[in-house]
Design a protein around this motif. Structure first.
Motif, PDB file in Angstrom:
ATOM      1  N   LEU A   1     -15.919   7.067  28.933  1.00  0.00           N
ATOM      2  CA  LEU A   1     -15.871   6.361  30.215  1.00  0.00           C
ATOM      3  C   LEU A   1     -16.691   5.072  30.185  1.00  0.00           C
ATOM      4  CD1 LEU A   1     -16.154   9.316  32.757  1.00  0.00           C
ATOM      5  CD2 LEU A   1     -14.098   8.139  31.948  1.00  0.00           C
ATOM      6  N   SER A   2     -17.714   5.032  29.346  1.00  0.00           N
ATOM      7  CA  SER A   2     -18.518   3.819  29.229  1.00  0.00           C
ATOM      8  C   SER A   2     -17.695   2.664  28.688  1.00  0.00           C
ATOM      9  CB  SER A   2     -19.728   4.071  28.317  1.00  0.00           C
ATOM     10  OG  SER A   2     -19.324   4.660  27.093  1.00  0.00           O
ATOM     11  N   THR A   3     -16.695   2.964  27.872  1.00  0.00           N
ATOM     12  CA  THR A   3     -15.789   1.921  27.385  1.00  0.00           C
ATOM     13  C   THR A   3     -14.775   1.556  28.464  1.00  0.00           C
ATOM     14  OG1 THR A   3     -16.027   2.462  25.040  1.00  0.00           O
ATOM     15  CG2 THR A   3     -13.973   1.415  25.693  1.00  0.00           C
ATOM     16  N   PHE A   4     -14.258   2.558  29.163  1.00  0.00           N
ATOM     17  CA  PHE A   4     -13.311   2.295  30.254  1.00  0.00           C
ATOM     18  C   PHE A   4     -13.937   1.377  31.306  1.00  0.00           C
ATOM     19  CE2 PHE A   4     -10.640   5.531  28.529  1.00  0.00           C
ATOM     20  CZ  PHE A   4      -9.381   5.331  29.089  1.00  0.00           C
ATOM     21  N   ALA A   5     -15.243   1.509  31.498  1.00  0.00           N
ATOM     22  CA  ALA A   5     -15.923   0.745  32.549  1.00  0.00           C
ATOM     23  C   ALA A   5     -15.886  -0.758  32.296  1.00  0.00           C
ATOM     24  CB  ALA A   5     -17.363   1.210  32.681  1.00  0.00           C
ATOM     25  N   VAL A   6     -15.724  -1.159  31.027  1.00  0.00           N
ATOM     26  CA  VAL A   6     -15.739  -2.597  30.722  1.00  0.00           C
ATOM     27  C   VAL A   6     -14.350  -3.127  30.364  1.00  0.00           C
ATOM     28  CG1 VAL A   6     -18.140  -2.526  29.984  1.00  0.00           C
ATOM     29  CG2 VAL A   6     -16.340  -2.171  28.284  1.00  0.00           C
TER      30      VAL A   6
ATOM     31  N   ILE B   1      -9.333  12.628  10.962  1.00  0.00           N
ATOM     32  CA  ILE B   1      -8.150  13.197  10.318  1.00  0.00           C
ATOM     33  C   ILE B   1      -8.267  14.714  10.266  1.00  0.00           C
ATOM     34  CG2 ILE B   1      -6.779  13.287   8.199  1.00  0.00           C
ATOM     35  CD1 ILE B   1      -7.733  10.473   7.568  1.00  0.00           C
ATOM     36  N   ARG B   2      -7.333  15.384  10.919  1.00  0.00           N
ATOM     37  CA  ARG B   2      -7.255  16.844  10.872  1.00  0.00           C
ATOM     38  C   ARG B   2      -5.924  17.238  10.242  1.00  0.00           C
ATOM     39  NH1 ARG B   2      -8.025  16.609  16.603  1.00  0.00           N
ATOM     40  NH2 ARG B   2      -6.095  17.823  16.759  1.00  0.00           N
ATOM     41  N   GLU B   3      -5.787  18.511   9.979  1.00  0.00           N
ATOM     42  CA  GLU B   3      -4.548  18.990   9.370  1.00  0.00           C
ATOM     43  C   GLU B   3      -3.347  18.758  10.277  1.00  0.00           C
ATOM     44  OE1 GLU B   3      -4.900  23.020   8.221  1.00  0.00           O
ATOM     45  OE2 GLU B   3      -6.467  22.676   6.719  1.00  0.00           O
ATOM     46  N   ASP B   4      -3.581  18.880  11.591  1.00  0.00           N
ATOM     47  CA  ASP B   4      -2.458  18.797  12.522  1.00  0.00           C
ATOM     48  C   ASP B   4      -2.345  17.456  13.236  1.00  0.00           C
ATOM     49  OD1 ASP B   4      -4.822  19.203  13.852  1.00  0.00           O
ATOM     50  OD2 ASP B   4      -3.942  20.419  15.440  1.00  0.00           O
ATOM     51  N   ALA B   5      -3.307  16.541  13.019  1.00  0.00           N
ATOM     52  CA  ALA B   5      -3.237  15.272  13.750  1.00  0.00           C
ATOM     53  C   ALA B   5      -4.202  14.247  13.186  1.00  0.00           C
ATOM     54  CB  ALA B   5      -3.542  15.495  15.229  1.00  0.00           C
ATOM     55  N   HIS B   6      -3.863  12.970  13.403  1.00  0.00           N
ATOM     56  CA  HIS B   6      -4.777  11.859  13.145  1.00  0.00           C
ATOM     57  C   HIS B   6      -5.114  11.265  14.503  1.00  0.00           C
ATOM     58  CE1 HIS B   6      -3.317  11.073   8.734  1.00  0.00           C
ATOM     59  NE2 HIS B   6      -3.667  12.331   8.962  1.00  0.00           N
ATOM     60  N   GLN B   7      -6.397  11.252  14.867  1.00  0.00           N
ATOM     61  CA  GLN B   7      -6.785  10.798  16.193  1.00  0.00           C
ATOM     62  C   GLN B   7      -7.725   9.604  16.102  1.00  0.00           C
ATOM     63  OE1 GLN B   7      -5.921  11.871  19.509  1.00  0.00           O
ATOM     64  NE2 GLN B   7      -6.891   9.877  19.785  1.00  0.00           N
ATOM     65  N   LEU B   8      -7.402   8.549  16.844  1.00  0.00           N
ATOM     66  CA  LEU B   8      -8.256   7.373  16.915  1.00  0.00           C
ATOM     67  C   LEU B   8      -9.173   7.458  18.137  1.00  0.00           C
ATOM     68  CD1 LEU B   8      -6.134   4.170  16.105  1.00  0.00           C
ATOM     69  CD2 LEU B   8      -8.249   4.886  14.982  1.00  0.00           C
ATOM     70  N   TYR B   9     -10.446   7.115  17.932  1.00  0.00           N
ATOM     71  CA  TYR B   9     -11.405   7.027  19.020  1.00  0.00           C
ATOM     72  C   TYR B   9     -11.879   5.583  19.092  1.00  0.00           C
ATOM     73  CZ  TYR B   9     -11.305  12.084  18.682  1.00  0.00           C
ATOM     74  OH  TYR B   9     -10.877  13.390  18.646  1.00  0.00           O
ATOM     75  N   GLY B  10     -11.911   5.021  20.292  1.00  0.00           N
ATOM     76  CA  GLY B  10     -12.243   3.613  20.437  1.00  0.00           C
ATOM     77  C   GLY B  10     -13.484   3.385  21.294  1.00  0.00           C
ATOM     78  N   PHE B  11     -14.223   2.322  20.960  1.00  0.00           N
ATOM     79  CA  PHE B  11     -15.489   2.037  21.640  1.00  0.00           C
ATOM     80  C   PHE B  11     -15.619   0.531  21.859  1.00  0.00           C
ATOM     81  CE2 PHE B  11     -15.699   5.661  18.852  1.00  0.00           C
ATOM     82  CZ  PHE B  11     -16.102   6.676  19.714  1.00  0.00           C
ATOM     83  N   SER B  12     -16.311   0.180  22.926  1.00  0.00           N
ATOM     84  CA  SER B  12     -16.416  -1.230  23.286  1.00  0.00           C
ATOM     85  C   SER B  12     -17.355  -2.010  22.380  1.00  0.00           C
ATOM     86  CB  SER B  12     -16.893  -1.363  24.738  1.00  0.00           C
ATOM     87  OG  SER B  12     -18.147  -0.722  24.915  1.00  0.00           O
ATOM     88  N   ASP B  13     -18.264  -1.316  21.688  1.00  0.00           N
ATOM     89  CA  ASP B  13     -19.155  -2.020  20.766  1.00  0.00           C
ATOM     90  C   ASP B  13     -19.528  -1.112  19.601  1.00  0.00           C
ATOM     91  OD1 ASP B  13     -21.580  -0.457  21.483  1.00  0.00           O
ATOM     92  OD2 ASP B  13     -21.419  -1.520  23.378  1.00  0.00           O
ATOM     93  N   LYS B  14     -20.130  -1.706  18.581  1.00  0.00           N
ATOM     94  CA  LYS B  14     -20.443  -0.968  17.356  1.00  0.00           C
ATOM     95  C   LYS B  14     -21.534   0.077  17.566  1.00  0.00           C
ATOM     96  CE  LYS B  14     -19.052  -4.511  14.007  1.00  0.00           C
ATOM     97  NZ  LYS B  14     -19.509  -5.391  12.902  1.00  0.00           N
ATOM     98  N   SER B  15     -22.450  -0.169  18.498  1.00  0.00           N
ATOM     99  CA  SER B  15     -23.522   0.797  18.705  1.00  0.00           C
ATOM    100  C   SER B  15     -22.981   2.113  19.249  1.00  0.00           C
ATOM    101  CB  SER B  15     -24.583   0.223  19.663  1.00  0.00           C
ATOM    102  OG  SER B  15     -24.045  -0.004  20.950  1.00  0.00           O
ATOM    103  N   GLN B  16     -21.979   2.049  20.128  1.00  0.00           N
ATOM    104  CA  GLN B  16     -21.351   3.276  20.626  1.00  0.00           C
ATOM    105  C   GLN B  16     -20.662   4.023  19.494  1.00  0.00           C
ATOM    106  OE1 GLN B  16     -18.656   2.375  23.838  1.00  0.00           O
ATOM    107  NE2 GLN B  16     -20.258   2.480  25.369  1.00  0.00           N
ATOM    108  N   ARG B  17     -19.938   3.286  18.676  1.00  0.00           N
ATOM    109  CA  ARG B  17     -19.247   3.945  17.565  1.00  0.00           C
ATOM    110  C   ARG B  17     -20.244   4.559  16.584  1.00  0.00           C
ATOM    111  NH1 ARG B  17     -15.511   0.526  13.500  1.00  0.00           N
ATOM    112  NH2 ARG B  17     -17.580  -0.273  12.970  1.00  0.00           N
TER     113      ARG B  17
END
Length: 203
Positions: free
Chosen positions: A32-37, A53-69
């Motif tokens: 939500l901190s990323t959604f806020a900006v 990367i999991r056996e059943d899926a590849h999931q991307l997670y996104g962040f507004s800055d490098k410190s969050q990631r």
């Protein structure tokens, strides 16, 4: 590894985003901190991403800055903390606040986060303390302010103690006299005056 996405927001419904990058739509989960900006639909956006990367899926997670990631990547290395809880933590607390809770061993602060109970909070403190040092996050402003204030207070105490010793008080007695008034005085002169007043008044 996909490390960054730069495109346009097609859809957004927390925690999911759909980002158009040159005609390709990337599904991304974000705190939500990323959604806020974020801007509105159709606006440009840049996200720093982590690909799980999991056996059943590849999931991307996104962040507004490098410190969050960086914090997210560190969190998911903790036993019992997966991506879902990592997003919840970043949704409920910014990076500096989380680092402060860990360094101050603030269990009650951490348990206010969704999905974090007492045992998880204790585990986060134990396992994240050293990892935060390795991560080398910049010291938050509050830490620098507190450090400078304490350094200034110590200098005043040394000056006042030296003056009391010069007046004939033993160092240990002078120290005890000053500790009783240090929190209410803003200068060495005030400390000396108040310490003497207390001592003479009690004689």
């Amino acid at each position: 590894m996909i490390g960054r996405l730069q495109g346009f927001i097609i859809e957004k419904q927390a925690p999911e985003l759909l980002i158009d990058v040159h005609g390709v739509g990337y599904e991304v989960q974000a705190p939500l901190s990323t959604f806020a900006v974020l801007g509105k639909l159709g606006d440009p956006v840049t996200l720093y991403t982590h690909l799980a990367i999991r056996e059943d899926a590849h999931q991307l997670y996104g962040f507004s800055d490098k410190s969050q990631r960086s914090l997210f990547r560190t969190l998911i290395k903790v036993s019992g903390v997966g991506p879902k809880l990592g997003l919840a933590i970043l949704s409920g607390m910014d990076v500096s606040a989380f680092a402060r809770c860990v360094h101050q061993e603030d269990i009650s602060g951490l348990t206010k986060l969704p999905g974090v109970g007492k045992k998880t909070a204790e585990r986060l403190i134990v396992e994240m303390r050293d990892r935060l040092i390795e991560w080398q996050a910049p010291a938050p402003l509050w830490a620098a302010v507190e450090q400078n204030e304490q350094a200034g207070k110590n200098q005043l105490l040394q000056e006042a103690e030296g003056a009391l010793v010069a007046l004939g008080y033993k160092p240990q007695d002078a120290s005890k006299m000053l500790m009783k008034v240090a929190d209410t005085c803003t200068s060495a002169e005030d400390m000396i005056r108040q310490a003497l007043r207390n001592t003479l008044g009690g004689a």
